[in-house]
Motif scaffolding. Structure first.
Motif, PDB file in Angstrom:
ATOM      1  N   PHE A 195      -0.001 -69.722 -18.361  1.00 34.37           N
ATOM      2  CA  PHE A 195       0.257 -69.960 -16.945  1.00 34.37           C
ATOM      3  C   PHE A 195      -0.335 -71.320 -16.550  1.00 34.37           C
ATOM      4  CE2 PHE A 195      -0.030 -65.119 -16.744  1.00 34.37           C
ATOM      5  CZ  PHE A 195       1.342 -64.960 -16.779  1.00 34.37           C
ATOM      6  N   LEU A 221       5.477 -55.259 -21.734  1.00 38.71           N
ATOM      7  CA  LEU A 221       6.936 -55.110 -21.822  1.00 38.71           C
ATOM      8  C   LEU A 221       7.558 -56.214 -22.671  1.00 38.71           C
ATOM      9  CD1 LEU A 221       7.691 -54.066 -18.135  1.00 38.71           C
ATOM     10  CD2 LEU A 221       8.119 -52.682 -20.170  1.00 38.71           C
ATOM     11  N   THR A 231      -2.373 -55.901 -13.100  1.00 44.59           N
ATOM     12  CA  THR A 231      -1.171 -56.387 -12.426  1.00 44.59           C
ATOM     13  C   THR A 231      -0.284 -57.163 -13.388  1.00 44.59           C
ATOM     14  OG1 THR A 231      -2.877 -57.076 -10.857  1.00 44.59           O
ATOM     15  CG2 THR A 231      -0.584 -57.249 -10.148  1.00 44.59           C
ATOM     16  N   THR A 232      -0.908 -57.958 -14.236  1.00 43.76           N
ATOM     17  CA  THR A 232      -0.192 -58.862 -15.145  1.00 43.76           C
ATOM     18  C   THR A 232       0.047 -58.230 -16.511  1.00 43.76           C
ATOM     19  OG1 THR A 232      -1.587 -60.523 -14.093  1.00 43.76           O
ATOM     20  CG2 THR A 232      -0.137 -61.295 -15.818  1.00 43.76           C
ATOM     21  N   ALA A 235       4.317 -47.929 -15.729  1.00 40.84           N
ATOM     22  CA  ALA A 235       3.476 -49.085 -16.087  1.00 40.84           C
ATOM     23  C   ALA A 235       2.260 -48.623 -16.882  1.00 40.84           C
ATOM     24  CB  ALA A 235       3.029 -49.808 -14.819  1.00 40.84           C
ATOM     25  N   PRO A 287       1.166 -55.365 -17.546  1.00 40.41           N
ATOM     26  CA  PRO A 287       2.452 -54.717 -17.862  1.00 40.41           C
ATOM     27  C   PRO A 287       3.533 -55.706 -18.283  1.00 40.41           C
ATOM     28  CG  PRO A 287       1.545 -53.787 -15.845  1.00 40.41           C
ATOM     29  CD  PRO A 287       0.697 -54.974 -16.201  1.00 40.41           C
ATOM     30  N   SER A 288       3.489 -56.913 -17.721  1.00 38.91           N
ATOM     31  CA  SER A 288       4.486 -57.921 -18.094  1.00 38.91           C
ATOM     32  C   SER A 288       4.316 -58.322 -19.562  1.00 38.91           C
ATOM     33  CB  SER A 288       4.340 -59.149 -17.176  1.00 38.91           C
ATOM     34  OG  SER A 288       5.369 -60.062 -17.425  1.00 38.91           O
ATOM     35  N   THR A 343      -1.039 -51.136  -7.224  1.00 39.28           N
ATOM     36  CA  THR A 343       0.360 -50.716  -7.381  1.00 39.28           C
ATOM     37  C   THR A 343       0.573 -50.186  -8.799  1.00 39.28           C
ATOM     38  OG1 THR A 343       1.134 -52.900  -8.071  1.00 39.28           O
ATOM     39  CG2 THR A 343       1.280 -52.403  -5.720  1.00 39.28           C
ATOM     40  N   VAL A 344      -0.232 -50.680  -9.749  1.00 40.73           N
ATOM     41  CA  VAL A 344      -0.125 -50.232 -11.143  1.00 40.73           C
ATOM     42  C   VAL A 344      -1.047 -49.041 -11.400  1.00 40.73           C
ATOM     43  CG1 VAL A 344      -0.491 -50.892 -13.558  1.00 40.73           C
ATOM     44  CG2 VAL A 344       0.578 -52.504 -11.974  1.00 40.73           C
ATOM     45  N   HIS A 352      -2.547 -55.356  -5.297  1.00 40.28           N
ATOM     46  CA  HIS A 352      -1.490 -55.382  -6.308  1.00 40.28           C
ATOM     47  C   HIS A 352      -1.910 -54.679  -7.600  1.00 40.28           C
ATOM     48  CE1 HIS A 352       0.573 -58.888  -4.033  1.00 40.28           C
ATOM     49  NE2 HIS A 352       0.923 -57.708  -3.576  1.00 40.28           N
ATOM     50  N   TYR A 379       6.053 -69.254 -16.538  1.00 44.29           N
ATOM     51  CA  TYR A 379       5.830 -68.408 -15.367  1.00 44.29           C
ATOM     52  C   TYR A 379       5.612 -66.953 -15.760  1.00 44.29           C
ATOM     53  CZ  TYR A 379       7.087 -72.284 -12.357  1.00 44.29           C
ATOM     54  OH  TYR A 379       7.090 -73.482 -11.721  1.00 44.29           O
ATOM     55  N   SER A 380       6.028 -66.593 -16.968  1.00 46.68           N
ATOM     56  CA  SER A 380       5.867 -65.205 -17.401  1.00 46.68           C
ATOM     57  C   SER A 380       5.879 -65.168 -18.930  1.00 46.68           C
ATOM     58  CB  SER A 380       6.996 -64.338 -16.855  1.00 46.68           C
ATOM     59  OG  SER A 380       8.189 -64.587 -17.573  1.00 46.68           O
ATOM     60  N   PRO A 381       5.337 -64.085 -19.502  1.00 53.03           N
ATOM     61  CA  PRO A 381       5.413 -63.948 -20.967  1.00 53.03           C
ATOM     62  C   PRO A 381       6.852 -63.906 -21.471  1.00 53.03           C
ATOM     63  CG  PRO A 381       4.442 -61.982 -19.938  1.00 53.03           C
ATOM     64  CD  PRO A 381       4.548 -63.009 -18.877  1.00 53.03           C
TER      65      PRO A 381
END
Lengths: 55, 371
Positions: free
Chosen positions: B91, B151, B144-145, B261, B147-148, B199-200, B196, B118-120
């Motif tokens: 990032f 996945l 928060t990050t 998640a 799970p990205s 949320t997970v 946030h 911006y993302s994995p």
């Protein structure tokens, strides 16, 4: 972010308020569909948002 | 209330401010920690603290993912980035974090192939586009990050990608909070819980705070009135002699989080025995590494990394800032030797860092009326 198009692999094209489009994984949201408003973090949708709700 | 304009309504803010003043016990000093860096920024961007009496002190916690990465892990990343043939991805704000031997941006200037993503998923795409190169994603962040990253690794495995690796620095939110609560130099009255992350993980993992330590916690949204409502919620609990987990951010956070998640996190990661945090030292079971089933993607197994613990520069007081012991402006180098353009410490680098929030919104020492 607004979900515009959903690919077969669960990766969607989403657009933010500024019109920037990015790829977003939608695996964590049940039955994602074009038009959904999603809370996106680092390329993954964490949850679906109600229209207009402050996130 | 649920819409953005309602959560930024100045008149409603003043009403809430009066209710907070009415809730405060005269002469008592309250220390409330907002855990999340996003909350810190809302507070200073909108001047939320100006609506609080001076005996309600907001203390900034360790919830900024970039800020808690220790210098040694930055050096490890730089070492991997210099490996022949490697494309190193991370990032953007991570590129400016100083390690013991400069930043990833410095390493890029020296010739290492380091790219901002911006993302994995972006990093995985680079791996597919460069099958003759090895692509490493430097993963940071809380639940928060993570799970990205999880996945993305599940996709890489399913697609049989063999040139994609993850340098995992993911951390979990509960252990540092427990460490702070055990800290003798910090007496907190309550917490504003992270929005946030919740949320997970949901609100349930924070139940130990009232159960084991007798402190209230209110999980909060990110608009200015969210924060005021949450501060009021903490003070209300204290006034009533209660302590419990309250969820002010119900419009986004389910009490049990996102089960899917949590499943992907459990599949891809496992807890490390211990992990070093900037300012907080080593904390047991606070960091994640790749599970054995994903060992083929583990950059720490693929490459030799120094793994050396590097002490923070003497002038830098990020550790004290992250523990809420001092305010950013109390650091000797704040705004002079350490600025967002030329940061010495991580808290000035990240857009979620407390020092960057104070610096960018001009929030230095100022007098407020006590109750």
């Amino acid at each position: 972010m607004r979900l515009l198009r959903l690919g077969e692999d669960g990766v969607a094209v989403c657009e933010d308020e500024a019109g920037v489009r990015t790829s977003v994984m939608t695996d964590l949201v049940e039955r994602p569909a074009p038009g959904d408003l999603l809370l996106v973090h680092a390329g993954v949708a964490l949850t679906r948002l109600e229209e207009g709700v402050a996130a | 209330m649920k819409y953005v304009d309602e959560y930024r309504d100045a008149e409603l803010g003043r009403v809430l401010s009066s209710e907070i003043v009415a809730t405060v016990e005269p002469g008592r000093h309250y220390k409330v920690m907002e855990v999340c860096g996003g909350h810190t920024h809302t507070i200073y961007k909108y001047g939320v603290d100006d609506l609080l009496p001076s005996n309600v002190e907001l203390v900034h916690g360790p919830g900024c993912p970039v800020c808690v990465i220790p210098m040694g892990r930055v050096d490890d990343g730089i070492a991997v980035a210099h490996e022949p043939g490697v494309i190193f991805t991370c990032f953007g704000d991570m590129m400016r974090v100083p390690g013991g031997n400069g930043t990833l941006l410095d390493a890029k200037a020296e010739g290492a192939d380091i790219r901002m993503v911006y993302s994995p998923l972006d990093a995985l795409r680079i791996a597919k586009q460069n099958p003759d190169r090895e692509v490493v994603f430097y993963a940071i962040g809380f639940e928060t990050t993570a799970p990205s990253t999880a996945l993305t690794l599940m996709r890489a495995k399913a697609e049989g990608i063999e040139n994609f690796f993850c340098f995992c620095n993911h951390v979990t939110i509960v252990p540092p909070l427990r460490a702070l609560l055990e800290s003798p130099d910090l007496r907190l009255d309550g917490f504003i819980g992270p929005g946030h992350v919740s949320t997970v993980v949901g609100a349930r993992p924070f139940e130990f705070i009232p159960a084991d330590y007798g402190k209230p916690i209110v999980i909060s949204g990110f608009e200015p009135l969210d924060l005021l409502q949450s501060v009021h919620g903490v003070l209300r609990q204290l006034a009533d002699g209660r302590c419990e987990v309250e969820n002010q951010y119900k419009r986004v956070v389910p009490y049990d989080g996102n089960p899917q998640a949590l499943r992907v996190l459990a599949e891809v990661f496992e807890l490390r025995p211990h992990f070093e945090w900037r300012g907080l030292g080593f904390i047991s079971h606070s960091g994640l590494r790749l599970a054995d089933a994903y060992a083929d993607f583990d950059a720490e197994l693929r490459y030799s990394v120094p793994g050396v613990r590097v002490a923070d520069p003497k002038a830098c007081q990020c550790g004290e800032v992250l523990k809420g012991v001092i305010k950013p402006w109390e650091c000797k180098v704040f705004g002079t030797a350490c600025t967002p353009e030329r940061p010495i410490g991580t808290c000035m680098v990240s857009s979620e860092g407390a020092c960057a929030a104070y610096y960018n919104y001009g929030r230095f020492v100022r007098e407020r009326e006590a109750v």
